[in-house]
Design a protein around this motif. Sequence first.
Motif, short mmCIF file in Angstrom:
data_model
loop_
_atom_site.label_atom_id
_atom_site.label_comp_id
_atom_site.label_asym_id
_atom_site.label_seq_id
_atom_site.Cartn_x
_atom_site.Cartn_y
_atom_site.Cartn_z
N THR A 179 19.53 -17.63 98.52
CA THR A 179 18.29 -18.06 97.89
C THR A 179 17.34 -18.65 98.93
O THR A 179 17.64 -19.67 99.53
CB THR A 179 18.59 -19.13 96.81
N LEU A 228 8.33 -19.33 91.54
CA LEU A 228 8.11 -18.32 92.58
C LEU A 228 6.63 -17.99 92.76
O LEU A 228 6.24 -17.40 93.76
CB LEU A 228 8.87 -17.03 92.21
N ASN A 238 15.30 -16.13 85.62
CA ASN A 238 14.80 -15.00 86.41
C ASN A 238 13.51 -14.44 85.81
O ASN A 238 12.53 -14.23 86.52
CB ASN A 238 15.89 -13.93 86.46
N ALA A 262 10.39 -16.37 86.44
CA ALA A 262 10.05 -16.49 87.87
C ALA A 262 10.42 -17.86 88.43
O ALA A 262 9.72 -18.41 89.27
CB ALA A 262 8.57 -16.20 88.11
N CYS A 309 15.25 -16.24 92.10
CA CYS A 309 15.40 -14.84 92.50
C CYS A 309 16.69 -14.77 93.31
O CYS A 309 16.69 -14.94 94.53
CB CYS A 309 14.21 -14.40 93.34
N LYS A 318 10.34 -10.61 95.30
CA LYS A 318 11.57 -9.96 94.84
C LYS A 318 11.97 -8.81 95.77
O LYS A 318 13.16 -8.59 96.01
CB LYS A 318 11.40 -9.47 93.41
N ARG A 325 13.70 -10.17 98.88
CA ARG A 325 15.08 -10.60 98.60
C ARG A 325 16.00 -9.38 98.39
O ARG A 325 17.13 -9.37 98.82
CB ARG A 325 15.13 -11.49 97.34
N HIS A 366 9.82 -6.55 86.95
CA HIS A 366 11.20 -6.18 87.28
C HIS A 366 11.33 -4.87 88.06
O HIS A 366 12.42 -4.53 88.51
CB HIS A 366 12.04 -6.09 86.00
N PHE A 409 14.69 -4.45 90.56
CA PHE A 409 15.11 -5.76 91.07
C PHE A 409 16.34 -6.36 90.36
O PHE A 409 16.88 -7.35 90.82
CB PHE A 409 13.97 -6.77 90.94
#
Lengths: 73, 449
Positions: free
Chosen positions: A2, A13, A61, A64, A67, B30, B33, B277, B304
């Motif tokens: 993370t 986020l 998730n 936001a 993640c 995202k 990551r 997503h 994601f």
Amino acid sequence: MTKHDATTTGRDLLGNALSADDKELLDLYARLKNLSARNDLPPVAIANVKQAMVMLWNACNDLALICEEPGCD
Amino acid sequence: MTATTTATAYWNPKTETLPKSQLRALQLHKLQRLVERAWHTSPFHRRLLDRAKVSPEQIRTLDDIRRLPFMTREDWMANQSDKPLFGDLITRPPGDAIRYHLTSGTSGRQPLRVLDSRKDWSWIADMWCYGFWGFGIRPSDTVFFAFSYGSFIGFWGAHYCCEKLGCLTLASGNMTTEQRVKQIVEMGATVVCATPTYALRMGQTAEKMGIDLRKDGKVRRVIVSGEPAGSIPAVKKMIEEMWGGKCGDTAGMTEIGTIMIFECDHQPGGPHIIEDHFIEEVLDPDTGEPVPYGERGERVVTSFGRGFIPLLRYRTKDLVCKVPHTRCSCGRTGDIYEGGILGRVDDMKLIRGTNVYPRAVEAVVREHSEVEEFQIVITRMDNVQDEITVKIELKPDLQDVWPRLQAKLGKDLADAHEGLRFNVELCKQGELPRFELKAKRLQDLRPQY
């Protein structure tokens, strides 16, 4: 893995300040994740905690707030 | 659940209505990551990235996605053949999975095997929630799944979505079509989920059973998936006339495990992309370059949510036409695929110099409500001339319309295909195959070289 930790930064986020509801969701998720990673609980606890944890993962998730892969599901 | 939460039109108001700039920022976060995770945990992806000389720290802007190599179905299949059963694309030991599914096999190729963790499966259901909630499904609904619940992923995730929503969820498993129709009426199902083909078949069966679904049933929504026909207006109109409820399209794929697009309640002419997503690129299939809004191209998806199987720039071979989200007044900022999935990049058939897409043929045939079932057959005469024949099965007791319908269909098909001549033939009742999952209505009998 993370890179963003909302509980440390106090932001989601998108850079928004966390609301009280966000904080509560994150706290629940973190607690359930910790429990899910344990291996000293009875099966009835572990299985149901993991189910609850992945549901909280979805909420955090989608909103936001996180993640990451929980890795203990 | 409070009145406030059921009143919202969005499953996730926060991200479904994000301004584009914020949506792009979220996607970048995202993506970074995901690339990092794929690099560290998936040997398959590590090789692809190494070969393309890309490392995670090079993904600094959303445009940097174009640095990433494409992932293809062929690569994936070869990887599973080389390292049975699952290849080294997966990021965790198979023992961590709770679900195993296979692609449908419609294309006739070796099916792909996929695994999902507990978290992945929950996410898969959640994506369906975006779609079901967006099309107006609520906890008070009774949802019937006309689905076989086998190894094909199909509506599995949608079933779990409905349980998550709090709907009364009816699984029909190995029931016959007649039993399904009966239960839909008996249980007062308000939502029915099926492929477009099977929604029509259940409607036809109900008619034969003497059941008027509009009067005897309570269905207010029919949610379809699995075939491009779900976004053909004539097909939707037929389904809506049979069932008496609105018909909405969704589309997904086993490779991502869930849906990535859904039609909202406003039905602007195509489904919205779930952009928080997925990153959905639309590219020229030959050059790999992006095409602008309003032009057809191949869907390339980055997903994601699935932890077991990172999906980076996966070439789907689906043909789509992206238009801006402003086409719809619902407030979602996810762009729209106008007309849904338009077909497959590789299902175009060349007949005497004219391009023919099965979906375009279906769009013409379904304008004629007298047609119950059809098939497209392509042959080669004397090793030279290609012939395309549309075989038609009429609804019972409508044989009198055939001479007029045959001429009309021939003309309409030719008009839609630069004057190409189609043979239109009548079949006996029950002669053509019926389908429950994805229909296979095209037979190309030409020699394959």
